[in-house]
Scaffold this active site. Structure first.
Site, PDB file in Angstrom:
ATOM      1  CG  LEU A 110      -2.032  -1.038   1.238  1.00  0.00           C
ATOM      2  CD1 LEU A 110      -2.701  -1.069   2.598  1.00  0.00           C
ATOM      3  CD2 LEU A 110      -3.034  -0.717   0.151  1.00  0.00           C
ATOM      4  N   GLY A 130       7.327   4.000   3.947  1.00  0.00           N
ATOM      5  CA  GLY A 130       7.808   5.228   4.570  1.00  0.00           C
ATOM      6  C   GLY A 130       9.286   5.060   4.844  1.00  0.00           C
ATOM      7  CE  LYS A 131      14.586   9.185   7.837  1.00  0.00           C
ATOM      8  NZ  LYS A 131      14.772  10.200   8.872  1.00  0.00           N
ATOM      9  CG  PHE A 132      12.185   4.267  10.262  1.00  0.00           C
ATOM     10  CD1 PHE A 132      11.958   5.598  10.511  1.00  0.00           C
ATOM     11  CD2 PHE A 132      13.482   3.785  10.298  1.00  0.00           C
ATOM     12  CE1 PHE A 132      13.009   6.438  10.824  1.00  0.00           C
ATOM     13  CE2 PHE A 132      14.529   4.624  10.612  1.00  0.00           C
ATOM     14  CZ  PHE A 132      14.289   5.956  10.871  1.00  0.00           C
ATOM     15  CG  ASP A 192       5.071  14.587  12.560  1.00  0.00           C
ATOM     16  OD1 ASP A 192       5.623  13.559  12.132  1.00  0.00           O
ATOM     17  OD2 ASP A 192       5.192  15.703  12.004  1.00  0.00           O
TER      18      ASP A 192
HETATM   19  C1  LIG Z   1       4.654   2.348   6.005  1.00  0.00           C
HETATM   20  C2  LIG Z   1       3.878   3.415   5.362  1.00  0.00           C
HETATM   21  C3  LIG Z   1       3.764   4.590   6.279  1.00  0.00           C
HETATM   22  C4  LIG Z   1       4.919   5.227   6.755  1.00  0.00           C
HETATM   23  C5  LIG Z   1       4.807   6.364   7.569  1.00  0.00           C
HETATM   24  C6  LIG Z   1       3.563   6.874   7.924  1.00  0.00           C
HETATM   25  C7  LIG Z   1       2.394   6.234   7.476  1.00  0.00           C
HETATM   26  C8  LIG Z   1       1.061   6.805   7.855  1.00  0.00           C
HETATM   27  C9  LIG Z   1       0.577   7.733   6.805  1.00  0.00           C
HETATM   28  C10 LIG Z   1       2.501   5.088   6.661  1.00  0.00           C
HETATM   29  N1  LIG Z   1       1.322   4.429   6.205  1.00  0.00           N
HETATM   30  C11 LIG Z   1       0.598   3.654   7.076  1.00  0.00           C
HETATM   31  O1  LIG Z   1       0.978   3.446   8.222  1.00  0.00           O
HETATM   32  N2  LIG Z   1      -0.612   3.136   6.588  1.00  0.00           N
HETATM   33  C12 LIG Z   1      -1.517   2.506   7.402  1.00  0.00           C
HETATM   34  C13 LIG Z   1      -2.608   2.210   6.621  1.00  0.00           C
HETATM   35  C14 LIG Z   1      -2.370   2.631   5.311  1.00  0.00           C
HETATM   36  C15 LIG Z   1      -1.118   3.198   5.322  1.00  0.00           C
HETATM   37  C16 LIG Z   1      -3.535   2.330   4.570  1.00  0.00           C
HETATM   38  N3  LIG Z   1      -3.878   2.507   3.270  1.00  0.00           N
HETATM   39  C17 LIG Z   1      -3.040   2.952   2.293  1.00  0.00           C
HETATM   40  O2  LIG Z   1      -1.852   3.243   2.452  1.00  0.00           O
HETATM   41  C18 LIG Z   1      -3.640   3.107   0.935  1.00  0.00           C
HETATM   42  C19 LIG Z   1      -2.848   3.640  -0.082  1.00  0.00           C
HETATM   43  C20 LIG Z   1      -3.385   3.813  -1.357  1.00  0.00           C
HETATM   44  C21 LIG Z   1      -4.706   3.453  -1.649  1.00  0.00           C
HETATM   45  N4  LIG Z   1      -5.236   3.597  -2.941  1.00  0.00           N
HETATM   46  C22 LIG Z   1      -4.482   4.513  -3.803  1.00  0.00           C
HETATM   47  C23 LIG Z   1      -5.039   4.471  -5.223  1.00  0.00           C
HETATM   48  N5  LIG Z   1      -6.489   4.754  -5.245  1.00  0.00           N
HETATM   49  C24 LIG Z   1      -6.997   4.788  -6.581  1.00  0.00           C
HETATM   50  C25 LIG Z   1      -7.184   3.743  -4.429  1.00  0.00           C
HETATM   51  C26 LIG Z   1      -6.706   3.747  -2.988  1.00  0.00           C
HETATM   52  C27 LIG Z   1      -5.483   2.911  -0.616  1.00  0.00           C
HETATM   53  C28 LIG Z   1      -4.947   2.731   0.674  1.00  0.00           C
HETATM   54  N6  LIG Z   1      -4.391   1.764   5.458  1.00  0.00           N
HETATM   55  N7  LIG Z   1      -3.844   1.706   6.681  1.00  0.00           N
END
Ligand SMILES: CCc1cccc(CC)c1NC(=O)n1cc2c(c1)/C(=N\C(=O)c1ccc(N3CCN(C)CC3)cc1)N=N2
Length: 305
Positions: free
Chosen positions: A42, A45-47, A159
């Site tokens: 999905l 991120g950095k970590f 943040d």
């Molecule tokens: C590890 C990634 C990270 C690092 C740092 C901070 C954060 C929070 C934002 C995160 N993400 C995180 O923890 N996340 C927890 C999550 C999460 C991310 C998530 N959904 C999605 O990332 C996502 C992305 C694209 C998506 N589509 C894009 C294209 N569209 C047409 C249809 C829908 C639909 C869902 N659900 N719980």
């Protein structure tokens, strides 16, 4: 080797603590990787990376966030990860991304997170450039509701920015990434990285004698967020040195296309003195918020339009 063992000990400690919680709450189970079918990635991120996942027995859809212990160690973010787990797993609010559980193997830590079906808010903002006032107002009302809940639990997010907000399947705000959240009051020790745009003046001056601050820091960030939703860029966006200077003076200009009500709310949030910022209760009853919040028939009409 030493740090790994201390890290193992630390995580074992977290595990033991949450294990006791698990035992106290029979409904919570011990989780392990085999319980999940892993779907498409999905985001990353950095970590860490996050994958769509389905829990095999229940078919429950969630997001599995995978963090590598080696990266956590190198980045010296064990404390943040532990805090993220501790704080987020005790929160229940429609506009806060829920952490259902966590587990680890010898190389990785796994966070079982709520799935936010419409992805990352900042991508929507970049694509639309800026949000219409009715949409920005609804988003800010949801953010104020989430922050009120956090502050009642004496949790400061610290943040708040578009990159840390996800969008649920019904278009609702989901505050996530509690890696920087703490219990109030607090004085920051870890160094920050990333954008300065959202930092309140009181967090910029670590040298100041009383560098402890309180949850009012989230009010400043809410003001920056409101501005960015309506204008499409942050109010103090500039070179790093100039950004700090402009924040310290609350030196921003609000474009004329921003409505007088929205301008009023932004000016009541972006106040240098934390104690003089408009409290969240008054954000929720502010004319700009009330004027756009959905009532039955208007919601129906908007659906038709
Ligand atoms: C590890 C990634 C990270 C690092 C740092 C901070 C954060 C929070 C934002 C995160 N993400 C995180 O923890 N996340 C927890 C999550 C999460 C991310 C998530 N959904 C999605 O990332 C996502 C992305 C694209 C998506 N589509 C894009 C294209 N569209 C047409 C249809 C829908 C639909 C869902 N659900 N719980």
């Amino acid at each position: 080797a030493v740090s790994r063992s201390s890290d193992e000990l630390a995580l074992a400690h977290v595990e033991r603590k949450s294990a006791t919680i698990l035992i106290e709450q029979p409904s919570m189970k011990q989780f392990h990787l085999g319980m999940f079918e892993i779907g498409r990635p999905l985001g990353k991120g950095k970590f860490g990376r996050v994958y769509l996942a389905r829990e095999r027995t229940s078919g429950f859809i969630c997001a599995l966030k995978v963090l590598h212990k080696s990266e956590i160690q190198q980045g010296r973010v064990e404390k943040q990860v532990r805090r993220e787990i501790e704080i987020q797993s005790n929160l229940r609010h429609p506009n806060i991304l829920q952490l259902f559980g966590h587990f680890h193997d010898n190389k990785r830590v796994f966070l079982i997170l709520e799935f936010a079906g419409k992805g990352e808010l900042y991508k929507h903002l970049r694509k639309e450039n800026r949000f219409p006032e009715w949409k920005a107002s609804q988003y800010i009302a949801q953010m104020a509701s989430a922050l009120r809940y956090l502050h009642r639990k004496h949790v400061i997010h610290r943040d708040i920015k578009p990159e840390n907000i996800l969008v649920g399947i019904h278009g609702e705000m989901k505050v996530s990434d509690f890696g920087w959240s703490v219990h109030a009051p607090n004085s920051r020790r870890a160094t920050m990285c990333g954008t300065l745009d959202y930092l309140p003046p009181e967090m910029l001056k670590p040298g100041s004698s009383d560098n402890s601050y309180n949850e009012k820091v989230d009010l400043w960030s809410l003001g920056v967020l409101t501005y960015e939703f309506l204008v499409g860029e942050a109010p103090f966006e500039d070179t790093p040195v100039m950004t700090q200077r402009r924040i310290a003076r609350a030196d921003m200009t609000i474009p004329s296309f921003v409505s007088p009500e929205a301008r009023d709310l932004i000016k009541r949030l972006l106040v240098l003195d934390p104690e003089k910022r408009i409290p969240l209760e008054q954000v929720q009853t502010h004319p700009w918020i009330v004027k756009h919040c959905l009532k039955g028939e208007r919601a129906a009409n908007r659906e038709k339009s």
